[in-house]
Scaffold this active site. Structure first.
Site, short mmCIF file in Angstrom:
data_model
loop_
_atom_site.label_atom_id
_atom_site.label_comp_id
_atom_site.label_asym_id
_atom_site.label_seq_id
_atom_site.Cartn_x
_atom_site.Cartn_y
_atom_site.Cartn_z
CD1 TRP A 102 -2.22 -2.15 1.92
CD2 TRP A 102 -2.83 -1.16 0.01
NE1 TRP A 102 -3.13 -2.91 1.51
CE2 TRP A 102 -3.73 -2.49 0.28
CE3 TRP A 102 -3.14 -0.57 -1.09
CZ2 TRP A 102 -4.78 -2.84 -0.45
CZ3 TRP A 102 -4.40 -0.96 -1.89
CH2 TRP A 102 -4.93 -2.20 -1.74
CG ASP A 172 -3.28 3.77 4.12
OD1 ASP A 172 -4.47 3.82 4.49
OD2 ASP A 172 -3.03 3.28 2.79
CE LYS A 196 -8.86 -3.02 4.15
NZ LYS A 196 -8.04 -2.30 3.20
C1 PLP Z 1 -7.39 -1.81 2.06
C2 PLP Z 1 -6.18 -0.81 2.12
C3 PLP Z 1 -6.11 0.13 0.94
C4 PLP Z 1 -7.09 0.28 -0.17
O1 PLP Z 1 -8.37 0.68 0.31
P1 PLP Z 1 -9.43 1.18 -0.64
O2 PLP Z 1 -10.56 1.60 -0.21
O3 PLP Z 1 -9.73 -0.16 -1.63
O4 PLP Z 1 -8.99 1.97 -1.93
C5 PLP Z 1 -5.04 1.16 1.29
N1 PLP Z 1 -4.44 1.14 2.23
C6 PLP Z 1 -4.47 -0.05 3.17
C7 PLP Z 1 -3.63 0.11 4.38
C8 PLP Z 1 -5.53 -0.66 3.27
O5 PLP Z 1 -5.38 -1.67 4.11
#
Ligand code: PLP
Length: 360
Positions: A102, A172, A196
């Site tokens: 990511w 993030d 999540k």
């Molecule tokens: C799931 C995830 C993403 C992607 O998220 P989307 O909402 O599908 O764009 C980005 N960063 C992390 C750390 C994730 O766990």
């Protein structure tokens, strides 16, 4: 009612109480004789839902006054672009810490906007760990430092964040937001896809310090934080049902003692499974180094790919969902976000111990 042992990485388990409440209100939301989905996003009823979600997030995360909370679309993935488009000064560049796929994706998008540097990376060692704070180096003047607080795919998590002083720290937090207490004031901007720990997919939370919000006419309107701040995330139609479910998840979090209680429970949950790994005399091997282990995503393998396959097959037969590792890492992964009950973790740990007994 039978509920699956859901260890999906995202979209992931939601609290049963939340689903039941949504079911109860599904056809008639608060006496409106309409579903939340059928309300105008400009209505009083929806406005209350929208504001409640924002207020609860502020309360639970103790978000200071000088931060804005936004509900956007496009997932965390769109934030990979919006962050540099809004915050990267081309004369300074931006600094990225790589701890997994990511953060690599975030870096890739930033490169399209302006100069970037890698301030630290654990790629060489297969992303088993979070870099030591002493090994992180960014240019003295940089637009921001970006990191991924929990690496969903590799199963590693930051325990302590770098001190960046006057340089905004951007994170993030998609896979560990609201899972433990954090000091929001340490960050310039936090973003997280909801699917999540916060609710269903379709809404992305952004928490941004007010001094970072700038008006830039050259940006597409929808990609400017400024637009969404000025319209309380109601510039266009927001994902109303996702925000409603987010508000229910936040209420549930509050009813269960808030973030500190959730954090305590998360520690107990992850300890159950890590203990099954650590007490297996090497039958199970964790992907992450011990001091970088995630309390959200637990990654491990068995002694051979045949045994791993057999484990996953038998687990599936027993009703465990989502235990296959991400295709880039292989092996197994148990994602145990806030809504995954302790009992499910206990059942998985027991299953792991029994599988080991019969197969070693
Ligand atoms: C799931 C995830 C993403 C992607 O998220 P989307 O909402 O599908 O764009 C980005 N960063 C992390 C750390 C994730 O766990």
């Amino acid at each position: 009612m039978v509920r699956a042992y859901n260890f999906n990485a995202g979209p992931a388990a939601l609290p049963e109480e939340v689903l039941l409440k949504a079911q109860k209100e599904f056809l008639d939301f608060e006496g409106s004789h309409m579903s939340v989905m059928e309300l105008s996003h400009r209505s009083k009823e929806y406005s209350r839902v929208h504001d409640r979600a924002s207020a609860l997030l502020r309360e639970l995360m103790e978000i200071p006054e000088d931060y804005e909370v936004l509900f956007l679309q496009g997932g965390a993935s769109l934030q990979f672009s919006m962050v540099p488009m809004n915050l990267l000064d081309k004369n300074l560049g931006a600094s990225y810490i790589l701890t997994g796929s990511w953060s690599e994706k975030a870096l890739k998008e930033a490169k399209k906007v302006g100069p970037v540097e890698v301030a630290a990376s654990t790629k060489e060692s297969g992303y088993h760990a979070i870099p030591a704070l002493a090994d992180i180096q960014w240019k003295q003047e940089t637009s921001y430092v970006h990191l991924t607080s929990n690496n969903t795919i590799y199963g590693t998590q930051w325990k302590e964040f770098p001190q960046t002083g006057h340089i905004p720290l951007i994170t993030d937090m998609s896979s560990d937001i609201l899972s433990k207490k954090i000091d929001v004031s340490r960050f310039g901007l936090i973003y997280a896809g909801a699917q999540k720990n916060l609710g269903p997919s379709g809404v992305t939370v952004v928490i941004i310090r007010k001094d970072l919000i700038k008006h830039d006419d050259s940006l597409p309107t929808m990609l400017s934080y400024d637009t969404h701040v000025n319209s309380r995330s109601l510039y266009n139609t927001p994902p109303t049902f996702a925000i409603y479910l987010l508000s229910l998840v936040l209420e549930w979090t509050k009813d269960h003692g808030g973030v500190s209680q959730i954090e305590k429970l998360n520690k107990e949950k992850s300890a159950l499974i890590y203990n099954a790994i650590d007490e297996s005399s090497g039958f199970y091997t964790g992907h992450a180094d011990r001091d970088s282990r995630s309390d959200m995503n637990i990654t491990f393998t068995l002694p051979s790919s045949e045994l791993t396959k057999q484990f996953l097959q038998e687990a599936a037969n027993e009703g465990f969902i989502g235990l296959s590792g991400h295709r880039s890492v292989g092996g197994c992964r148990a994602s145990i976000y806030n809504a995954v009950p302790l009992e499910h973790c206990l059942t998985l740990a027991e299953f792991m111990k029994n599988f080991q007994k019969t197969n070693s």
